[in-house]
Scaffold this active site. Structure first.
Site, mmCIF file in Angstrom:
data_model
loop_
_atom_site.group_PDB
_atom_site.id
_atom_site.type_symbol
_atom_site.label_atom_id
_atom_site.label_comp_id
_atom_site.label_asym_id
_atom_site.label_seq_id
_atom_site.Cartn_x
_atom_site.Cartn_y
_atom_site.Cartn_z
ATOM 1 N NE ARG A 24 -1.807 1.348 3.781
ATOM 2 C CZ ARG A 24 -1.193 2.435 4.236
ATOM 3 N NH1 ARG A 24 -1.270 3.563 3.573
ATOM 4 N NH2 ARG A 24 -0.492 2.389 5.343
ATOM 5 C CB VAL A 25 1.809 3.918 -2.079
ATOM 6 C CG1 VAL A 25 3.087 3.105 -2.237
ATOM 7 C CG2 VAL A 25 0.915 3.756 -3.287
ATOM 8 C CB SER A 26 -0.230 7.489 1.653
ATOM 9 O OG SER A 26 0.076 6.667 2.758
ATOM 10 C CB THR A 27 -0.093 10.113 -2.499
ATOM 11 O OG1 THR A 27 1.317 9.994 -2.623
ATOM 12 C CG2 THR A 27 -0.453 10.731 -1.156
ATOM 13 C CD GLN A 87 3.478 7.799 -0.575
ATOM 14 O OE1 GLN A 87 2.486 7.096 -0.480
ATOM 15 N NE2 GLN A 87 4.111 8.295 0.465
#
Length: 182
Positions: free
Chosen positions: A9-12, A15
């Site tokens: 998982r990445v937040s944005t 990324q």
């Protein structure tokens, strides 16, 4: 032995998930699900899909603990739900593997720390509320319907005004108005 299934998982969108994907592939994951979402959000469609693919004997693998859980209590709850389904959990960065006794011990310690933290917060809250009450402070938000507003609403109702209009004029919801005019 079951499959190793990876979750990244990445937040944005800016990324990159490359480092996580590479590490998960190197760990032997046969498939990797990737979400682009804040860890605080509850909507993670790829994680939801992954959870439907987990079978007894499988291991869910993440690059780091914070990729899976929003908080320690959430993470513990999630891993406990895996255990109930006979699914193991592995975090590569923290070297946690619930298929080993050491990994289960670490998770038990995490659980004890989370419970301790919850108890401390509860105790501090109770002490604060007690101290505030002793000083005459009452908690909660101030009532919208003051005695003056209730009196005004009753006059408006007695003059034939509809309750919906009264609620709008006074600036409260209809339910609040009904509750005070009973």
């Amino acid at each position: 032995m079951g499959e190793l299934l990876g979750y990244a998982r990445v937040s944005t969108a800016e990324q990159t998930v490359d480092a996580q994907s590479d590490a998960l592939r190197a760990a032997g994951c046969s498939r990797i699900w990737i979400d682009t979402a804040s860890g605080a959000t509850t909507s993670r469609p790829e994680l939801d899909d992954l959870l439907t693919h987990l079978r007894p004997g499988d291991t869910l693998v993440v690059w780091r603990l914070d990729r899976l859980g929003r908080s320690l209590p959430h993470l513990l709850q999630t891993v406990e739900s895996f255990r109930e389904k006979d699914v193991a959990f592995k975090s590569l960065t923290e070297a946690i593997d619930t298929t080993t006794s050491g990994g289960r011990l670490i998770f038990s310690i995490f659980g004890a720390i989370a419970e301790f933290e919850r108890n401390l917060i509860r105790e501090r809250t109770q002490v604060g509320l007690t101290a505030a009450r002793e000083r005459g402070r009452v908690g909660g938000r101030p009532p919208k319907m003051t005695p003056a507003r209730i009196k005004q609403a009753k006059r408006m109702r007695d003059s034939g005004m509809h309750l919906t209009e009264i609620a709008e004029v006074i600036g409260v919801g209809r339910t609040t108005l009904y509750r005070h005019l009973k």
